[in-house]
Motif scaffolding. Structure first.
Motif, PDB file in Angstrom:
ATOM      1  N   UNK A 170       0.834  -1.207   0.000  1.00 23.71           N
ATOM      2  CA  UNK A 170       0.000   0.000   0.000  1.00 23.71           C
ATOM      3  C   UNK A 170       0.868   1.256   0.000  1.00 23.71           C
ATOM      4  N   UNK A 171       1.908   1.254   0.821  1.00 24.98           N
ATOM      5  CA  UNK A 171       2.817   2.403   0.878  1.00 24.98           C
ATOM      6  C   UNK A 171       3.471   2.646  -0.474  1.00 24.98           C
ATOM      7  N   UNK A 172       3.918   1.580  -1.126  1.00 26.44           N
ATOM      8  CA  UNK A 172       4.563   1.711  -2.435  1.00 26.44           C
ATOM      9  C   UNK A 172       3.580   2.229  -3.480  1.00 26.44           C
ATOM     10  N   UNK A 173       2.372   1.671  -3.513  1.00 36.18           N
ATOM     11  CA  UNK A 173       1.373   2.105  -4.486  1.00 36.18           C
ATOM     12  C   UNK A 173       1.016   3.575  -4.293  1.00 36.18           C
ATOM     13  N   UNK A 174       0.833   3.979  -3.046  1.00 31.75           N
ATOM     14  CA  UNK A 174       0.482   5.369  -2.779  1.00 31.75           C
ATOM     15  C   UNK A 174       1.616   6.302  -3.193  1.00 31.75           C
ATOM     16  N   UNK A 175       2.845   5.918  -2.892  1.00 30.65           N
ATOM     17  CA  UNK A 175       3.998   6.740  -3.285  1.00 30.65           C
ATOM     18  C   UNK A 175       4.060   6.906  -4.797  1.00 30.65           C
ATOM     19  N   UNK A 176       3.851   5.822  -5.534  1.00 29.42           N
ATOM     20  CA  UNK A 176       3.919   5.881  -6.993  1.00 29.42           C
ATOM     21  C   UNK A 176       2.749   6.656  -7.579  1.00 29.42           C
ATOM     22  N   UNK A 177       1.575   6.544  -6.965  1.00 26.58           N
ATOM     23  CA  UNK A 177       0.426   7.342  -7.434  1.00 26.58           C
ATOM     24  C   UNK A 177       0.689   8.831  -7.221  1.00 26.58           C
ATOM     25  N   UNK A 178       1.316   9.178  -6.094  1.00 26.99           N
ATOM     26  CA  UNK A 178       1.635  10.579  -5.831  1.00 26.99           C
ATOM     27  C   UNK A 178       2.679  11.116  -6.808  1.00 26.99           C
ATOM     28  N   UNK A 179       3.547  10.248  -7.297  1.00 32.91           N
ATOM     29  CA  UNK A 179       4.568  10.662  -8.252  1.00 32.91           C
ATOM     30  C   UNK A 179       4.050  10.718  -9.690  1.00 32.91           C
ATOM     31  N   UNK A 180       3.007   9.944  -9.979  1.00 35.54           N
ATOM     32  CA  UNK A 180       2.531   9.801 -11.355  1.00 35.54           C
ATOM     33  C   UNK A 180       1.829  11.086 -11.815  1.00 35.54           C
ATOM     34  N   UNK A 181       2.339  11.745 -12.858  1.00 39.88           N
ATOM     35  CA  UNK A 181       1.746  13.025 -13.280  1.00 39.88           C
ATOM     36  C   UNK A 181       0.319  12.905 -13.812  1.00 39.88           C
ATOM     37  N   UNK A 182      -0.095  11.716 -14.218  1.00 38.71           N
ATOM     38  CA  UNK A 182      -1.451  11.533 -14.734  1.00 38.71           C
ATOM     39  C   UNK A 182      -2.479  11.302 -13.629  1.00 38.71           C
ATOM     40  N   UNK A 183      -2.023  11.243 -12.372  1.00 39.63           N
ATOM     41  CA  UNK A 183      -2.928  10.960 -11.251  1.00 39.63           C
ATOM     42  C   UNK A 183      -3.001  12.158 -10.318  1.00 39.63           C
ATOM     43  N   UNK A 184      -4.231  12.534  -9.972  1.00 39.44           N
ATOM     44  CA  UNK A 184      -4.480  13.551  -8.949  1.00 39.44           C
ATOM     45  C   UNK A 184      -5.192  12.881  -7.784  1.00 39.44           C
ATOM     46  N   UNK A 185      -4.636  13.020  -6.573  1.00 38.94           N
ATOM     47  CA  UNK A 185      -5.271  12.463  -5.381  1.00 38.94           C
ATOM     48  C   UNK A 185      -6.010  13.554  -4.641  1.00 38.94           C
ATOM     49  N   UNK A 186      -7.261  13.280  -4.299  1.00 41.59           N
ATOM     50  CA  UNK A 186      -8.072  14.241  -3.557  1.00 41.59           C
ATOM     51  C   UNK A 186      -8.631  13.574  -2.315  1.00 41.59           C
ATOM     52  N   UNK A 187      -8.343  14.174  -1.162  1.00 39.53           N
ATOM     53  CA  UNK A 187      -8.849  13.636   0.109  1.00 39.53           C
ATOM     54  C   UNK A 187     -10.271  14.131   0.327  1.00 39.53           C
ATOM     55  N   UNK A 188     -11.160  13.703  -0.547  1.00 41.63           N
ATOM     56  CA  UNK A 188     -12.555  14.119  -0.492  1.00 41.63           C
ATOM     57  C   UNK A 188     -13.397  13.062  -1.192  1.00 41.63           C
ATOM     58  N   UNK A 189     -14.690  13.101  -0.950  1.00 42.25           N
ATOM     59  CA  UNK A 189     -15.603  12.201  -1.651  1.00 42.25           C
ATOM     60  C   UNK A 189     -15.726  12.620  -3.111  1.00 42.25           C
ATOM     61  N   UNK A 190     -15.919  11.659  -3.991  1.00 45.85           N
ATOM     62  CA  UNK A 190     -16.088  11.973  -5.408  1.00 45.85           C
ATOM     63  C   UNK A 190     -17.335  12.841  -5.600  1.00 45.85           C
ATOM     64  N   UNK A 191     -17.225  13.936  -6.368  1.00 47.19           N
ATOM     65  CA  UNK A 191     -18.360  14.856  -6.543  1.00 47.19           C
ATOM     66  C   UNK A 191     -19.361  14.325  -7.586  1.00 47.19           C
ATOM     67  N   UNK A 192     -20.162  13.361  -7.182  1.00 43.57           N
ATOM     68  CA  UNK A 192     -21.103  12.713  -8.093  1.00 43.57           C
ATOM     69  C   UNK A 192     -22.395  13.512  -8.154  1.00 43.57           C
ATOM     70  N   UNK A 193     -22.935  13.626  -9.363  1.00 46.92           N
ATOM     71  CA  UNK A 193     -24.176  14.371  -9.569  1.00 46.92           C
ATOM     72  C   UNK A 193     -25.119  13.592 -10.466  1.00 46.92           C
ATOM     73  N   UNK A 194     -26.390  13.909 -10.358  1.00 49.17           N
ATOM     74  CA  UNK A 194     -27.402  13.279 -11.198  1.00 49.17           C
ATOM     75  C   UNK A 194     -27.910  14.278 -12.224  1.00 49.17           C
TER      76      UNK A 194
END
Length: 384
Positions: A170-194
């Motif tokens: 998990x630590x490795x995956x999170x580190x690589x996601x944070x480094x990956x320029x195509x990925x944005x991490x948001x500490x929030x719920x997904x803003x889903x709409x109808x």
């Protein structure tokens, strides 16, 4: 995990709801293929079931002879287990974090007739598929693992079953996601709409739900009010919670150096610790470990390895496994054209992470998928 220098304008923009091992693995795979990904989770990434697990990669023990499971789960687990050596090597190389990966073998043992019968079923299924598996005499089992009790009645050597340090993964995956320029991490719920009967994800084309047992309670805004995502696909309501309590003890020389399974009990050596689990509590979604359950767990483990009875407990914790009626994950497109799901992995979230990422990336980016992958569609017929 392939690599891309930047997001491709021809690929869909993807929102992922849930940042456990499944969400992180899917994000990295999709971004590596050129997709722009936003990973949403209001909770600390990877600190749910992914963190609480013991890290077992155990296709034979978990799926070869479990009653009521999806008929092709064992096949799915075997295919993902075959990906783990390369998956672990790439994670370690790219991140520099040692994952403690071991391809096996592990030992499965029985102290009672019911568990012994279960082991016989596992061995029969392995032989039927031409896979390695060996019944051992108790003497041979104790030569491999001297810590085993002399009172056990059956033992198997499972070449297919290994383990990994899930927290390091998990630590490795999170580190690589944070480094990956195509990925944005948001500490929030997904803003889903109808929008009418359609689901909309602001700034994105597709949604991937990987929130485990919490998938059904994700919220969608409609005319200023919040509604459960289950209204957009009732299949999500089939993902139930299975709580589990675990502990670790200070590992001594007379403790196991081999991964052990015995009924619901497992023991996994992790450096100077021995991880022992786990209770199985349907419907449990919260709460701290309780003293009585932990004491019972340790007592049952001592039937398998007597020396753990006096071990010093270093930690106790609990987690929640997400399970479906056939104990196999939902993988694929939902009734909503722009919503996919990868959830309900039950006790196999660590094991199935690399294959889940590959399957969902293929499906979401319009590539052909296998008959095996399609067998785990959320639209499949489920047992009552």
């Amino acid at each position: 995990m392939t690599r891309a220098d930047g997001p491709s304008r021809s690929l869909p923009r993807i929102a992922i709801a849930g940042a456990g091992i499944i969400g992180l693995s899917c994000a990295l795979e999709l971004a590596g293929r050129g997709a722009a990904v936003t990973l949403y989770d209001p909770n600390p990434p990877g600190r749910g079931a992914s963190w609480a697990a013991a890290g077992m990669i155990a296709p034979a023990y978990e799926a070869a002879c479990e009653p009521g499971v999806h008929p092709r789960l064992f096949e799915l687990c075997l295919e993902s287990a075959a990906l783990w050596p390369g998956f672990a090597e790439r994670l370690q190389h790219d991140c520099g974090v040692h994952l403690g990966y071991s391809a096996g073998p592990s030992l499965a043992v029985a102290a009672d007739d019911t568990t012994a019968q279960h082991l016989s079923g596992i061995l029969e299924n392995l032989k039927a598929k031409g896979l390695p598996g060996e019944q051992l005499s108790l003497e041979d089992a104790r030569r491999i693992e001297p810590a085993l009790s002399p009172d056990l009645i059956r033992a198997l050597k499972l070449e297919t079953d290994g383990y990994v340090n899930n927290r390091a993964v998990v630590t490795a995956l999170l580190t690589l996601c944070e480094r990956q320029p195509n990925i944005t991490l948001k500490r929030a719920a997904a803003p889903l709409q109808s929008r009418g009967s359609e689901l909309a994800i602001e700034g994105h084309d597709l949604l991937l739900v990987t929130a485990g047992w919490q998938s059904a309670v994700l919220k969608v805004e409609e005319r200023g009010q919040q509604f459960s995502l289950v209204n957009w696909d009732t299949t999500l309501d089939e993902i139930d919670s299975y709580g589990g309590q675990m502990l670790s003890v200070e590992r001594r020389e007379d403790h196991p150096s081999t991964t052990l399974r015995a009924g619901v009990i497992y023991m996994v050596p992790r450096g100077d610790l021995l991880v022992i689990g786990a209770t199985m509590e349907p419907g449990r979604t919260e709460g701290m470990p309780d003293t009585e359950s932990i004491a019972t767990l340790l007592k049952n483990a001592a039937r398998i390895v007597p020396s753990v009875a006096g071990a010093r407990i270093t930690d106790t914790w609990s987690g929640v496994r997400p399970g479906t009626p056939d104990f196999a994950p939902f993988l694929g497109r939902t009734r909503q054209e722009n919503m996919f799901v990868a959830a309900g992995h039950y006790r196999n979230g660590i094991l199935l992470a690399p294959l889940t990422a590959r399957i969902l990336a293929d499906q979401m980016l319009g590539h052909q998928t296998s008959d095996l992958a399609n067998a785990f569609s959320p639209a499949r017929l489920l047992p009552a």
